[in-house]
Design a protein around this motif. Structure first.
Motif, PDB file in Angstrom:
ATOM      1  N   LYS A  22       0.845  -1.196   0.000  1.00  0.00           N
ATOM      2  CA  LYS A  22       0.000   0.000   0.000  1.00  0.00           C
ATOM      3  C   LYS A  22       0.882   1.248   0.000  1.00  0.00           C
ATOM      4  CE  LYS A  22      -3.835  -2.348   0.476  1.00  0.00           C
ATOM      5  NZ  LYS A  22      -3.275  -3.668   0.494  1.00  0.00           N
ATOM      6  N   GLY A  23       0.331   2.315  -0.532  1.00  0.00           N
ATOM      7  CA  GLY A  23       1.021   3.599  -0.476  1.00  0.00           C
ATOM      8  C   GLY A  23       2.203   3.660  -1.443  1.00  0.00           C
ATOM      9  N   SER A  24       3.107   4.600  -1.180  1.00  0.00           N
ATOM     10  CA  SER A  24       4.262   4.808  -2.064  1.00  0.00           C
ATOM     11  C   SER A  24       5.254   3.672  -1.886  1.00  0.00           C
ATOM     12  CB  SER A  24       4.929   6.146  -1.734  1.00  0.00           C
ATOM     13  OG  SER A  24       5.380   6.155  -0.389  1.00  0.00           O
ATOM     14  N   LEU A  25       5.802   3.199  -3.014  1.00  0.00           N
ATOM     15  CA  LEU A  25       6.734   2.085  -3.007  1.00  0.00           C
ATOM     16  C   LEU A  25       8.096   2.581  -3.473  1.00  0.00           C
ATOM     17  CD1 LEU A  25       7.203  -0.972  -2.708  1.00  0.00           C
ATOM     18  CD2 LEU A  25       6.569  -1.200  -5.121  1.00  0.00           C
ATOM     19  N   THR A  26       9.116   2.366  -2.678  1.00  0.00           N
ATOM     20  CA  THR A  26      10.479   2.767  -3.031  1.00  0.00           C
ATOM     21  C   THR A  26      11.359   1.536  -3.117  1.00  0.00           C
ATOM     22  OG1 THR A  26      11.190   3.063  -0.738  1.00  0.00           O
ATOM     23  CG2 THR A  26      10.125   4.944  -1.818  1.00  0.00           C
ATOM     24  N   LEU A  27      12.538   1.738  -3.687  1.00  0.00           N
ATOM     25  CA  LEU A  27      13.454   0.603  -3.837  1.00  0.00           C
ATOM     26  C   LEU A  27      13.986   0.122  -2.502  1.00  0.00           C
ATOM     27  CD1 LEU A  27      15.431   1.782  -7.000  1.00  0.00           C
ATOM     28  CD2 LEU A  27      13.555   0.152  -6.868  1.00  0.00           C
ATOM     29  N   SER A  33       4.696 -12.235   0.055  1.00  0.00           N
ATOM     30  CA  SER A  33       3.443 -12.041  -0.675  1.00  0.00           C
ATOM     31  C   SER A  33       3.400 -10.655  -1.306  1.00  0.00           C
ATOM     32  CB  SER A  33       2.248 -12.246   0.268  1.00  0.00           C
ATOM     33  OG  SER A  33       2.330 -11.370   1.370  1.00  0.00           O
ATOM     34  N   GLU A  34       3.928  -9.642  -0.615  1.00  0.00           N
ATOM     35  CA  GLU A  34       3.941  -8.296  -1.192  1.00  0.00           C
ATOM     36  C   GLU A  34       4.895  -8.216  -2.385  1.00  0.00           C
ATOM     37  OE1 GLU A  34       2.984  -5.782   2.919  1.00  0.00           O
ATOM     38  OE2 GLU A  34       5.058  -6.092   2.245  1.00  0.00           O
ATOM     39  N   LEU A  35       6.055  -8.823  -2.251  1.00  0.00           N
ATOM     40  CA  LEU A  35       7.000  -8.833  -3.363  1.00  0.00           C
ATOM     41  C   LEU A  35       6.381  -9.516  -4.582  1.00  0.00           C
ATOM     42  CD1 LEU A  35      10.024  -8.574  -4.461  1.00  0.00           C
ATOM     43  CD2 LEU A  35      10.214 -10.962  -3.729  1.00  0.00           C
ATOM     44  N   PHE A  36       5.772 -10.664  -4.371  1.00  0.00           N
ATOM     45  CA  PHE A  36       5.186 -11.433  -5.471  1.00  0.00           C
ATOM     46  C   PHE A  36       4.073 -10.633  -6.146  1.00  0.00           C
ATOM     47  CE2 PHE A  36       2.055 -14.619  -6.946  1.00  0.00           C
ATOM     48  CZ  PHE A  36       2.837 -15.236  -7.904  1.00  0.00           C
ATOM     49  N   ALA A  37       3.211 -10.030  -5.346  1.00  0.00           N
ATOM     50  CA  ALA A  37       2.104  -9.274  -5.913  1.00  0.00           C
ATOM     51  C   ALA A  37       2.616  -8.045  -6.673  1.00  0.00           C
ATOM     52  CB  ALA A  37       1.140  -8.860  -4.806  1.00  0.00           C
ATOM     53  N   ASP A  38       3.599  -7.324  -6.110  1.00  0.00           N
ATOM     54  CA  ASP A  38       4.099  -6.105  -6.763  1.00  0.00           C
ATOM     55  C   ASP A  38       4.846  -6.438  -8.056  1.00  0.00           C
ATOM     56  OD1 ASP A  38       2.991  -4.536  -4.855  1.00  0.00           O
ATOM     57  OD2 ASP A  38       4.799  -4.377  -3.630  1.00  0.00           O
ATOM     58  N   CYS A  77       4.071  -9.008 -10.010  1.00  0.00           N
ATOM     59  CA  CYS A  77       3.022  -9.357 -10.983  1.00  0.00           C
ATOM     60  C   CYS A  77       2.263  -8.122 -11.452  1.00  0.00           C
ATOM     61  CB  CYS A  77       2.059 -10.371 -10.361  1.00  0.00           C
ATOM     62  SG  CYS A  77       2.797 -11.991 -10.064  1.00  0.00           S
ATOM     63  N   HIS A  78       2.093  -7.146 -10.567  1.00  0.00           N
ATOM     64  CA  HIS A  78       1.378  -5.922 -10.936  1.00  0.00           C
ATOM     65  C   HIS A  78       2.260  -4.945 -11.713  1.00  0.00           C
ATOM     66  CE1 HIS A  78      -1.709  -6.679  -7.557  1.00  0.00           C
ATOM     67  NE2 HIS A  78      -2.235  -6.996  -8.736  1.00  0.00           N
ATOM     68  N   GLY A  79       3.559  -5.195 -11.759  1.00  0.00           N
ATOM     69  CA  GLY A  79       4.465  -4.282 -12.452  1.00  0.00           C
ATOM     70  C   GLY A  79       4.922  -3.128 -11.606  1.00  0.00           C
ATOM     71  N   LYS A  80       4.662  -3.149 -10.323  1.00  0.00           N
ATOM     72  CA  LYS A  80       5.140  -2.082  -9.444  1.00  0.00           C
ATOM     73  C   LYS A  80       6.636  -2.203  -9.197  1.00  0.00           C
ATOM     74  CE  LYS A  80       0.750  -1.520  -6.955  1.00  0.00           C
ATOM     75  NZ  LYS A  80       0.100  -1.507  -5.633  1.00  0.00           N
ATOM     76  N   LEU A  81       7.151  -3.406  -9.273  1.00  0.00           N
ATOM     77  CA  LEU A  81       8.578  -3.662  -9.163  1.00  0.00           C
ATOM     78  C   LEU A  81       9.058  -4.262 -10.477  1.00  0.00           C
ATOM     79  CD1 LEU A  81       8.819  -5.250  -5.584  1.00  0.00           C
ATOM     80  CD2 LEU A  81       9.464  -2.926  -6.253  1.00  0.00           C
ATOM     81  N   LEU A  82      10.228  -3.802 -10.932  1.00  0.00           N
ATOM     82  CA  LEU A  82      10.802  -4.271 -12.197  1.00  0.00           C
ATOM     83  C   LEU A  82       9.756  -4.300 -13.315  1.00  0.00           C
ATOM     84  CD1 LEU A  82      13.071  -7.220 -10.973  1.00  0.00           C
ATOM     85  CD2 LEU A  82      13.765  -4.877 -11.534  1.00  0.00           C
ATOM     86  N   PRO A  83       9.102  -3.196 -13.587  1.00  0.00           N
ATOM     87  CA  PRO A  83       8.062  -3.189 -14.625  1.00  0.00           C
ATOM     88  C   PRO A  83       8.642  -3.628 -15.961  1.00  0.00           C
ATOM     89  CG  PRO A  83       8.691  -0.952 -14.011  1.00  0.00           C
ATOM     90  CD  PRO A  83       9.351  -1.848 -13.025  1.00  0.00           C
ATOM     91  N   GLY A  84       7.944  -4.523 -16.628  1.00  0.00           N
ATOM     92  CA  GLY A  84       8.387  -5.034 -17.913  1.00  0.00           C
ATOM     93  C   GLY A  84       9.051  -6.386 -17.817  1.00  0.00           C
ATOM     94  N   CYS A  85       9.332  -6.868 -16.607  1.00  0.00           N
ATOM     95  CA  CYS A  85       9.964  -8.176 -16.473  1.00  0.00           C
ATOM     96  C   CYS A  85       8.962  -9.279 -16.783  1.00  0.00           C
ATOM     97  CB  CYS A  85      10.550  -8.351 -15.074  1.00  0.00           C
ATOM     98  SG  CYS A  85       9.299  -8.534 -13.782  1.00  0.00           S
ATOM     99  N   THR A  86       9.461 -10.471 -16.902  1.00  0.00           N
ATOM    100  CA  THR A  86       8.600 -11.640 -17.125  1.00  0.00           C
ATOM    101  C   THR A  86       8.591 -12.479 -15.851  1.00  0.00           C
ATOM    102  OG1 THR A  86       9.091 -11.663 -19.485  1.00  0.00           O
ATOM    103  CG2 THR A  86       8.235 -13.698 -18.518  1.00  0.00           C
ATOM    104  N   VAL A  87       7.381 -12.748 -15.372  1.00  0.00           N
ATOM    105  CA  VAL A  87       7.209 -13.538 -14.142  1.00  0.00           C
ATOM    106  C   VAL A  87       6.587 -14.870 -14.526  1.00  0.00           C
ATOM    107  CG1 VAL A  87       6.164 -13.667 -11.856  1.00  0.00           C
ATOM    108  CG2 VAL A  87       6.908 -11.451 -12.777  1.00  0.00           C
ATOM    109  N   LEU A  88       7.286 -15.930 -14.222  1.00  0.00           N
ATOM    110  CA  LEU A  88       6.806 -17.279 -14.497  1.00  0.00           C
ATOM    111  C   LEU A  88       6.480 -17.949 -13.157  1.00  0.00           C
ATOM    112  CD1 LEU A  88       6.304 -19.699 -16.366  1.00  0.00           C
ATOM    113  CD2 LEU A  88       8.758 -20.200 -16.267  1.00  0.00           C
ATOM    114  N   VAL A  89       5.222 -18.417 -13.016  1.00  0.00           N
ATOM    115  CA  VAL A  89       4.736 -18.985 -11.755  1.00  0.00           C
ATOM    116  C   VAL A  89       4.261 -20.409 -12.010  1.00  0.00           C
ATOM    117  CG1 VAL A  89       3.202 -18.651  -9.782  1.00  0.00           C
ATOM    118  CG2 VAL A  89       3.945 -16.676 -11.137  1.00  0.00           C
TER     119      VAL A  89
END
Length: 1881
Positions: free
Chosen positions: A341-346, A353-358, A360-372
């Protein structure tokens, strides 16, 4: 160079020491290779001589010592080389790397060189390049690389080391010693692409499982390659999410490793960086980390410049592949709120669970490929909404299986044999579709083929997955131990401890949601065992920072589940209940946001497999338990499976259950479960193709019973496929195809196929949009199908039912009634329902044709259509040619009055019709018919042939027809409609019931109808309710009683609901509209039966009563008149009573719910003088009056009951005048009135003059103590009053018995009158005048000792006996001396003295006149007047008064020395004393011996009772001496004295001479065999013995046999009491022989005598000889059903049997049936005890059916049985008919049903009514405290019943209702209470 650090050397030594044992173990298998390799690091001279060492371990150990001594640098170089060249166990590799250390520049450069040159090295030569590099190459200079590129190469090298070909290359070398369970060669998997929408749909269904297999109708599941997964992953700023799901063991993790390997080899160039995270390792993190920490600390740390590397990753995110493996193994919640929630910084710290969700949502490493990857478990919403590619891993197909097997057996000569073996075994082949199982199968197959004969073509493989895992475990142990170690059993025993430890580890891990274990979690011996055998895999675990740890995990989760299941089956700590709790079926889908509670996918399957018989030996060896212990656990699993099959299971769980059932390999379990399972498919994707595919599968389902394919897209074509295939399902009973698209099926073809399915019972085609034409065709085919029983069509509902019998009866569509009327109707009935299908008149002919084609219709329902008058008429005209046996429903078909007329016309034409029910308001039209073809009816009611007049009216030709019932209700018929209606009804001469209720006929219509009634010759019932008639019609109807002589009853009411109901006698009637003439025969028959007139709820004035009575007087044979609820005034009552003499046949006049004044009540009593036939006048509660009349006016006793009628002193004179006139009174009941003292006085003054014998009840009349005294005065002076009973407590009893005959008895009973001193004085004066009194009883009347003395002076009579009883609290406090001093105050000679201190009772028997001469002789004989004699005067007085004393009974008294002396010296010496009882008494100082010595003077005594006296051994000899002086003794009671064997033996010698002895009671005296044998020896010498009680002693069966032998000579025995002796069957058999001679036996008690079935059988058969038996007690014996049956057969012989006690005898429902039949033939039965048995509803119902036969039954005890609602209901119904019942004991669940009966129990005791203000005791069994309740005012004391106050004026029904409510609400527990309706008086 920097000097070496001493700490580093110490660390190195420690690391080498730690790794050394494993290193020696590992290298001992390749010692020659190690020797050659060592030459790279050591001088050749150092290695000389090592070739001579033959032991491999010793050689390896020496080499390692040399390498370690060469120095740290040499050791580090060797360790690095070893890690690169060999595929070491990971824990060993980590230790070696740790010993080498990181940061060495030469190592870094080497790594860079390897990474930079790898891309140019051909595929597969990486290891060769490494081999060509020598140690000296470390100094080669490499070009400078930037940090990101260096990190990339480092990643490649790390992944190659972990998952690349180098690690696989060492597998062959290791295989001989490390048989890794799942170290598989990789074969491409079958992957199919799917849609995310499908996955979302499945997830929303929560627990439905269709994801595991593709649906046939969905063609979007396309096969794809691994590379296809990333085709859409073109560089962009959007994150791509790829989701792979698959079943356990399908190779998901292996595929991820393969993808990493291919990336390292350059196959996926679009990705620069690849990271692989396993959720099972992520579970170990305890704190949140930043993204940078996740990537570097958890996966791989850059060698330098981590910040620049991380920045490069952020800027090139679209070149990054992040793999998350095993989402289903994540232990925490993964919900929608997981995204930060809120502002996300490096630098933000995130949970997993937060890392995984972010990501998948592209909040972290936007443009990467996530294989689950995941199993079919965890599907978070955010993943469903963001997934770009959804694919399913299927595992292998048949081709892949063959490829894998070919790879596996590549080195073996029997490769083709192995492949052929799998191909020929379909079960094994299907199991191999799962790669993990395929590998297990290969391991087992390889092992068996290696051991088998080369010429043998096949081997025996395990059958189930569980058995394969067991076999795999044994193979791994065998490979490690070698063939020299012995067989499998021996090796299993050797490794048992390690295996059990591994089992405990597996189970604890699953329970704690733990899949990764640290070194400290695993015992050393377990770790060594599992690691060497490849059961545990070892890997590096990084939780944070740079300090990796060693982690262990089972090589596959299924292996952990196998060992966990094994733990449950072999652990002694696990019982059956825990095992059942752990066993459950797993659904494939969990809730979207639900955290997984257990990592158990195959756990239940392994448990099921371990429950098979084939696994029993394995479990016995492992658990060290016997077969019974193991089988007990296995049975628990099998029982759980059976229970699950009986529940409603979803499709996935059905599949799981089938899998589990197969694992058990138990045919009986499989058959049981198969008989309960149904198949249900519900999906719109299920179309014709699916139906065709399913049809092919159905052919093999021979046990299938139910098939459901609902909510699909199946058309007629698919349905035909299914039906054809279903013919092979011989057990199929139900097919459900509702909610499909079967619009116009080929009906004829389909029904024809259905008819061939022998056990088919039901087909559901609802909601299929079937056309009306299709419905009609279906109806035509169904009625023609010989095994079809019902077609039910209600709007969209379409169901067909079949008989389930063979369908081989020939079919025909052209069957007609005319063609088959001589044939036998097939034994079937067809129901046809075509409801709400818009059938119109156009379809009428087609419907008729369908109905005519079936000769066996039972019910036809055409309601809710639009046939109208025309369509219905067409149908009704054809009714004579349509065979319907029960009912035709034409409701809601738009019929009018004309249509109704047409309907009635059909009544004449259709002889089969029996009932017509029509209601136009409610649109009801029902026609009912007779069952068969031949229709018998009542004979026509016509005049005899000899009457010429009769030919005019009844001469028409009569044919037998069925009687008709016509109900035309709620149809708005008016008087104007009757002409047309009657014209139609006139044609139907067989109407037996006619109902025209709820119409508008009025008075005019009623008169018109009654003119028509003579035409209805067989009419038995006529109803005209609610037709708006007036009082004039009442008189018309009453008049018809005279004109229509066949009227049986007439019930009229003009209340809120008008009632006009007439019933008629059966007979012969004809006549005109003015008269009916009956034959003489019919007239005499009706006269004997009588007629009834009831008029209720009609306001009539005196003139109306007069007019009505004038009419009724003309009515012949009128026996009952009921005028209830008519508000009759006193004048109306008076006029009514004046007509009684003229109502010659009247037997009962009832007037209920009518308020009567006290004057009116007297008028009713006076009717006795007006009409001599009156036998009873009863008026209750001023509301209900009943006059019962006899047949003649002859003088007979009459009863008069005026209860609760507010009669006061004003009405007494008039009432007495009326009673004086009658004279012949049997009973006068004036209870619950308002007489008071004055009214009582007036009544007594008038009645004592009347010479009558009657029972007078004046209870509850507000009588005071003064009134009682006045009554006693009248009693004393009146010659015709023989008995008075008075109680002024809450019972308020006052009963007087008058007699006109000479009666010597004169009894006065006074209870709780609360007399004061002035009252007592008056009482004494009054009693002085009563010189004829015979008995005076006073109980708790405040009589003091002084008052008692005065009372005794007052009570005297001229001649004869007088009994005086005084019960007061002071009796128990006074000494015996004081009581005797009181006794001698009485006049006359005392003949009886009774002192019962436990009952506070003092009683004297006195005889008049006084005999002085006898007193003087007694005094002189006792020498009481000698000087110095203590208490001489008192003794003389006692002797004087007690000279004729015959009976002395004292109980619970304590005698002091002087009292004992007086007893012994005076009372016991009295010459006429014949009865002496001193029960429970004691002598305080002189002792019991003194008393017993005094008994020697009782020479004429006949009865001696010394029970509960604690005689003891010292007193018995003295008692024996005394008994010698009692030759006339007849009864001796010494119970509860502990006399023992010696005392009994002494008594026996004395008893030998007592030939007059009739009764002996020696119960509860601890008499054993010696005493009993001596007693038995003298019994034959007592010919007059009638009663013997030896209960509660301690003999053995041998002593019992001796006793029985003696009893055979006691032919006059009437009572034999032998309970609680433990005699046993042998004694019972002896007694059975004796019973043959005891023909006078009346009472037999053998309770708790250890009698079994054998002894019980002998007794039951012998008892039939004792035909005089009145009481039998066999309770607390395990008699068995045979004994009960035998006893039941003998019950009809016992015509005098009053009581039977069979408590706790194990009586079941079956035994109770014969017992109940026996009870029916016991007319004298009063008490039945069947408590604490096993009676259920069946037994209760049988017993209930017997109750009406036992008219005298008073007590029924059924406590603690298993009687439920049905049985209790039946008992309640039948107990209501038992008029004498007084006590019912029952279990709690029965009390609600029996509560009203309990109320009636009291009511029966209180003479037919429940008056106001009475305390009603509901008789139950025990007492407990009762809490406060809102339903009643609860008051209570701990020792007294509680009271509930009910509303005043509550009647008898209200009381029962209140009892029921109190029981239901739990306010009145079963133990019971007192119910009171008014305040206590």
């Amino acid at each position: 160079m920097q000097p070496p650090n001493q700490n580093d050397d110490v660390y190195l030594e420690a690391a080498i020491a730690s790794a050394r044992p494993q290193l020696v173990e590992f290298l001992s298998h390749c010692s020659d290779w190690l020797l050659m390799t060592s030459q790279r690091f050591l001088p050749r001279t150092t290695l000389n001589g090592l070739d001579g060492i033959t032991d491999h371990r010793e050689k390896v150990s020496v080499l390692l010592d040399l390498l370690e001594k060469a120095g740290p640098a040499t050791w580090k170089q060797f360790a690095q080389y070893l890690c690169m060249e060999c595929d070491l166990p990971l824990d060993l590799e980590i230790l070696l790397i740790s010993s080498v250390g990181e940061g060495n520049s030469s190592q870094k450069q080497e790594a860079c060189t390897e990474g930079s040159t790898r891309s140019s090295v051909p595929k597969g030569f990486a290891r060769g390049h490494r081999r060509r590099s020598s140690v000296s190459d470390k100094d080669v200079k490499q070009p400078r690389l930037d940090p990101a590129e260096k990190y990339r190469h480092l990643l490649i090298d790390s992944i190659c080391q972990r998952y690349g070909s180098r690690r696989a290359a060492g597998a062959a070398a290791q295989e001989q010693t490390h048989p890794l369970a799942f170290n598989q060669a990789f074969v491409n998997l079958v992957i199919r692409q799917s849609k995310a929408s499908r996955l979302k749909e499945r997830t929303d269904k929560l627990r439905e499982d269709v994801a595991g297999a593709p649906e046939p109708e969905e063609c979007v599941d396309a096969a794809m390659k691994v590379s296809d997964l990333f085709h859409s992953a073109a560089p962009s700023c959007t994150t791509k999410v790829i989701f792979l799901f698959g079943k356990p063991g399908t190779g998901k993790t292996m595929l991820m490793h393969r993808i990493c390997q291919k990336w390292a080899e350059g196959v996926l160039p679009q990705f620069l960086f690849t990271f692989l995270f396993e959720f099972r390792q992520l579970n170990l993190l305890k704190r949140k980390l930043t993204l940078k920490e996740y990537l570097f600390d958890l996966f791989l740390q850059p060698e330098d410049s981590p910040d620049s590397v991380f920045q490069y990753l952020l800027e090139n995110a679209w070149h990054i592949l992040i793999i998350f493996d095993g989402l289903d193994e994540f232990a925490a919640n993964m919900d929608v709120s997981s995204s930060s929630k809120g502002s996300l910084t490096l630098t933000s710290h995130l949970s997993i669970s937060e890392l995984f969700a972010d990501l998948c949502h592209g909040k972290l490493l936007p443009g990467c490929t996530v294989l689950v990857t995941s199993r079919h478990k965890r599907l978070p919403d955010f993943l469903l909404n963001t997934v770009d590619l959804l694919a399913e891993i299927w595992g292998f197909d048949h081709e892949k299986v063959e490829e894998y097997v070919s790879h596996y057996f590549n080195r073996h000569s029997f490769k083709e044999q192995a492949i052929a073996h799998l191909k020929n075994n379909t079960k094994l082949l299907s199991m191999c579709l799962i790669p993990a199982l395929c590998h297990v199968v290969c391991i087992c197959l390889e092992y068996l083929l290696l051991k088998s004969d080369p010429h043998q073509m096949s081997v025996e493989l395990p059958r189930t997955m569980t058995q394969f895992y067991i076999k795999m475990l044994l193979i791994f142990i065998n490979k490690q131990q070698g063939e020299r170690a012995g067989g499998e059993e021996t090796q299993l025993n050797c490794n048992k401890k390690a295996i059990l430890g591994l089992c405990d580890l597996a189970l604890k891990g699953l329970e704690d949601k733990k899949l990764v274990f640290y070194v400290g979690d695993i015992p050393e011996h377990v770790k060594e065992f599992a690691s060497l055998r490849g059961l545990l895999t070892v890997f590096e675990v990084k939780t944070s920072g740079m300090c990796p740890e060693v982690g262990y995990a089972f090589v596959h989760l299924s292996l952990q589940e196998f060992f966990a299941a094994l733990c449950l089956m072999v652990s002694k700590r696990v019982d059956k209940n825990y095992l059942k709790k752990k066993f459950s079926l797993k659904s494939k889908w969990t809730l979207k946001n639900e955290a997984q509670t257990e990592f158990m996918e195959s756990f239940h399957i392994f448990l099921s497999g371990l429950s098979s018989k084939e696994c029993r030996t394995f479990l016995m060896l492992l658990s060290e338990q016997d077969a019974a212990w193991v089988q007990d656990k296995q049975d628990a699993i099998l029982q759980s499976l059976k229970k699950l099959a009986a529940t409603h299971l979803t499709g996935p769980k059905v599949i799981e259950l089938c899998h589990c059932t197969f694992e058990t390999q138990d045919l009986k379990v499989a058959q049981h479960i198969g008989s309960l399972l149904n198949f249900n498919f519900r999906s719109r994707r299920c179309g014709d193709d699916f139906a065709a595919a399913l049809s092919r599968s159905l052919r093999g389902m021979g046990s299938l019973k139910k098939l459901e394919l609902t909510g699909g897209s199946i058309t007629a074509k698919g349905m035909t496929h299914l039906v054809q295939a279903s013919l092979q399902c011989l057990q199929l009973e139900e097919i459900n195809l509702q909610d499909n698209r079967i619009r116009d099926p080929e009906v004829k073809r389909v029904v024809d196929l259905f008819s061939r399915m022998e056990k088919l019972k039901k087909i559901d085609l609802s909601n299929n949009d079937l056309s009306l034409n299709a419905i009609l065709i279906l109806a035509k085919e169904v009625v023609a199908c010989q095994n079809a029983t019902e077609l039910c069509v209600r709007k969209d509902t379409v169901m067909i039912y079949f008989s389930g019998a063979s369908g081989k009866v020939p079919r025909s569509l052209d069957l007609r009634w005319e063609e088959n009327k001589e044939h036998v109707i097939p034994p079937r009935r067809v129901k046809l329902c075509l409801q709400n299908r818009s059938l119109s008149s156009q379809h009428a002919k087609e419907i008729v044709a369908i109905l005519q084609s079936c000769p066996c219709l039972s019910e036809v329902d055409l309601s809710g259509n639009k046939l109208g008058d025309e369509g219905c008429s067409c149908l009704l005209e054809s009714l004579p040619w349509i065979s319907i046996s029960k009912q035709l429903d034409l409701s809601q078909n738009c019929l009018s009055v004309n249509g109704i007329c047409s309907l009635l016309k059909s009544v004449n034409t259709c002889q089969k019709m029996t009932e017509v029910q029509v209601s136009l308001c409610h649109e009801i039209v029902l026609l009912r018919f007779t069952e068969g073809r031949e229709f018998a009816s009542l004979p026509p009611r016509e005049e005899p042939a000899f009457s010429t007049d009769d030919q005019q009216y009844g001469g028409e030709n009569q044919t037998p027809t069925a009687s008709k019932k016509i109900r035309l209700t709620d149809s708005h018929f008016q008087a104007s409609d009757l002409e047309k209606l009657c014209a139609i009804l006139k044609e139907c001469k067989s109407i037996s019931e006619l109902d025209l209720s709820n119409n508008y006929l009025g008075d005019e219509g009623l008169l018109q109808l009654f003119q028509f009634i003579p035409n209805l010759k067989v009419l038995s019932s006529l109803k005209l309710n609610d037709n708006q008639i007036s009082l004039n019609s009442v008189f018309v109807l009453a008049q018809s009683l005279s004109t229509l002589e066949h009227i049986k009853t007439m019930e009229l009411s003009l209340g809120h609901m008008q009632v006009v109901h007439l019933t008629f006698w059966e007979g012969i009637r004809v006549g005109s509209t003015s008269r009916w003439r009956g034959s003489l025969l019919a007239h005499s028959m009706h006269a004997a039966k009588g007629r009834c007139f009831r008029l209720r709820d009609c306001r009539v004035d005196p003139e109306d009563v007069t007019r009505l009575c004038q009419i009724l007087v003309q009515c012949p044979q009128l026996t009952e008149i009921d005028l209830s609820g008519n508000s009759l005034s006193d004048q109306s009552i008076e006029r009514l009573l004046s007509f009684l003499p003229y109502l010659c046949h009247l037997a009962l006049l009832s007037i209920r719910n009518n308020t009567f004044s006290p004057r009116c009540a007297v008028l009713l009593v006076n009717s006795m003088n007006l009409c001599g036939r009156i036998r009873m006048v009863e008026v209750r509660s001023s509301e209900n009056a009943f006059l019962h009349l006899g047949a003649s006016a002859q003088s007979q006793k009459t009863s008069c009951r005026l209860t609760d009628c507010a009669i006061g002193q004003e009405q007494i004179d008039e009432l007495c005048r009326v009673l004086e006139q009658h004279g012949w009174l049997a009973e006068v009941d004036l209870s619950r009135n308002q007489l008071g003292d004055e009214g009582l006085r007036r009544l007594l003054e008038r009645l004592h003059r009347v010479p009558v014998t009657c029972y007078l009840n004046l209870s509850h009349n507000r009588i005071s103590q003064d009134g009682v005294l006045h009554l006693i005065n009248a009693f004393a002076t009146s010659g015709n009053t023989t008995e008075v009973q008075v109680s002024l407590c809450s019972k308020a009893t006052l009963i007087i018995k008058l007699t006109s005959r000479d009666d010597p008895r004169k009894i006065l009973r006074l209870t709780e009158c609360n007399f004061q001193p002035q009252h007592l004085e008056k009482l004494c004066l009054l009693l002085e005048k009563c010189t004829s009194l015979t008995e005076y009883i006073s109980s708790n009347n405040n009589v003091t000792v002084q008052a008692a003395e005065r009372l005794l002076h007052s009570l005297r009579k001229d001649l004869g006996p007088l009994k005086i009883s005084i019960e007061e609290p002071w009796v128990c406090k006074e000494s015996v001396t004081n009581l005797l001093e009181l006794a001698v105050q009485a006049c006359g000679n005392i003949t009886e003295i009774m002192i019962c201190k436990d009952k506070t009772l003092f009683q004297l028997g006195i005889k008049f006149p006084h005999c002085l001469e006898k007193v003087e002789s007694v005094v002189s004989r006792l020498n009481l007047c000698k000087p110095g004699t203590k208490h001489a005067c008192f003794y003389q007085r006692v002797c004087e008064k007690c000279a004729q004393l015959q009976e002395l009974r004292w109980s619970h008294v304590e005698l002091h020395s002087d009292e004992a002396e007086m007893l012994v010296r005076i009372l016991l010496r009295l010459p006429e004393l014949k009865k002496c009882g001193l029960t429970s008494s004691s002598i305080l100082q002189l002792g019991i011996v003194y008393l017993v010595t005094g008994l020697q003077n009782c020479q004429l005594i006949e009865e001696l009772d010394l029970g509960h006296m604690k005689l003891g051994g010292a007193a018995i000899p003295k008692l024996v001496l005394g008994l010698h002086e009692m030759p006339s003794l007849k009864r001796l009671s010494l119970n509860h004295n502990n006399i023992g064997n010696d005392g009994c033996s002494r008594l026996a010698e004395t008893l030998r001479k007592m030939h007059y002895m009739e009764e002996i009671n020696l119960s509860h005296n601890n008499i054993g065999d010696p005493g009993l044998v001596n007693l038995a020896a003298v019994l034959p010498e007592m010919p007059n013995l009638k009663r013997i009680n030896l209960s509660g002693n301690s003999p053995s069966p041998a002593g019992g046999e001796k006793l029985m032998e003696a009893l055979a000579f006691c032919r006059r025995i009437e009572e034999l009491l032998l309970s609680r002796n433990g005699f046993g069957d042998r004694t019972a058999a002896k007694l059975a022989f004796c019973l043959l001679h005891m023909t006078n036996l009346k009472v037999l008690h053998l309770s708790n005598d250890n009698i079994g079935p054998a002894g019980g059988m002998d007794l039951a058969r012998a008892l039939v000889v004792c035909k005089l038996l009145e009481e039998i007690s066999l309770s607390e014996n395990d008699l068995g059903e045979g004994s009960i049956h035998a006893l039941s057969k003998g019950l009809p012989c016992f015509k005098h049997l009053r009581k039977i006690d069979l408590k706790l005898c194990g009586i079941t429902d079956e035994a109770s049936k014969s017992l109940s039949r026996g009870f029916q033939q016991c007319p004298s039965m009063e008490e039945i005890i069947l408590s604490w048995n096993a009676l259920g509803d069946g037994g209760a119902q049988e017993l209930a059916s017997a109750l009406p036969w036992m008219e005298r039954l008073k007590i029924l005890d059924l406590e603690k049985n298993r009687i439920g609602i049905c049985g209790a209901t039946k008992l309640a119904e039948e107990l209501a008919k038992c008029l004498e019942i007084q006590f019912i004991r029952s279990s709690l669940q029965m009390q609600i049903f029996l509560a009203p009966i309990r109320g009636r129990v009291w009511h029966k005791r209180k003479r037919d009514h429940i008056p106001k203000g009475v305390s009603v005791l509901v008789a139950l069994y025990s007492f407990q405290d009762l809490s406060q309740s809102k339903n009643g005012n609860v008051s209570g004391r701990s020792a007294h019943p509680y009271c509930f106050r009910l509303p005043a004026g509550s009647g008898r029904q209200c009381l029962s209702w209140w009892v029921l409510v109190l029981y239901t609400e739990g306010i009145l527990p079963p133990e019971t209470r007192s119910l009171e309706r008014n305040a206590l008086l």
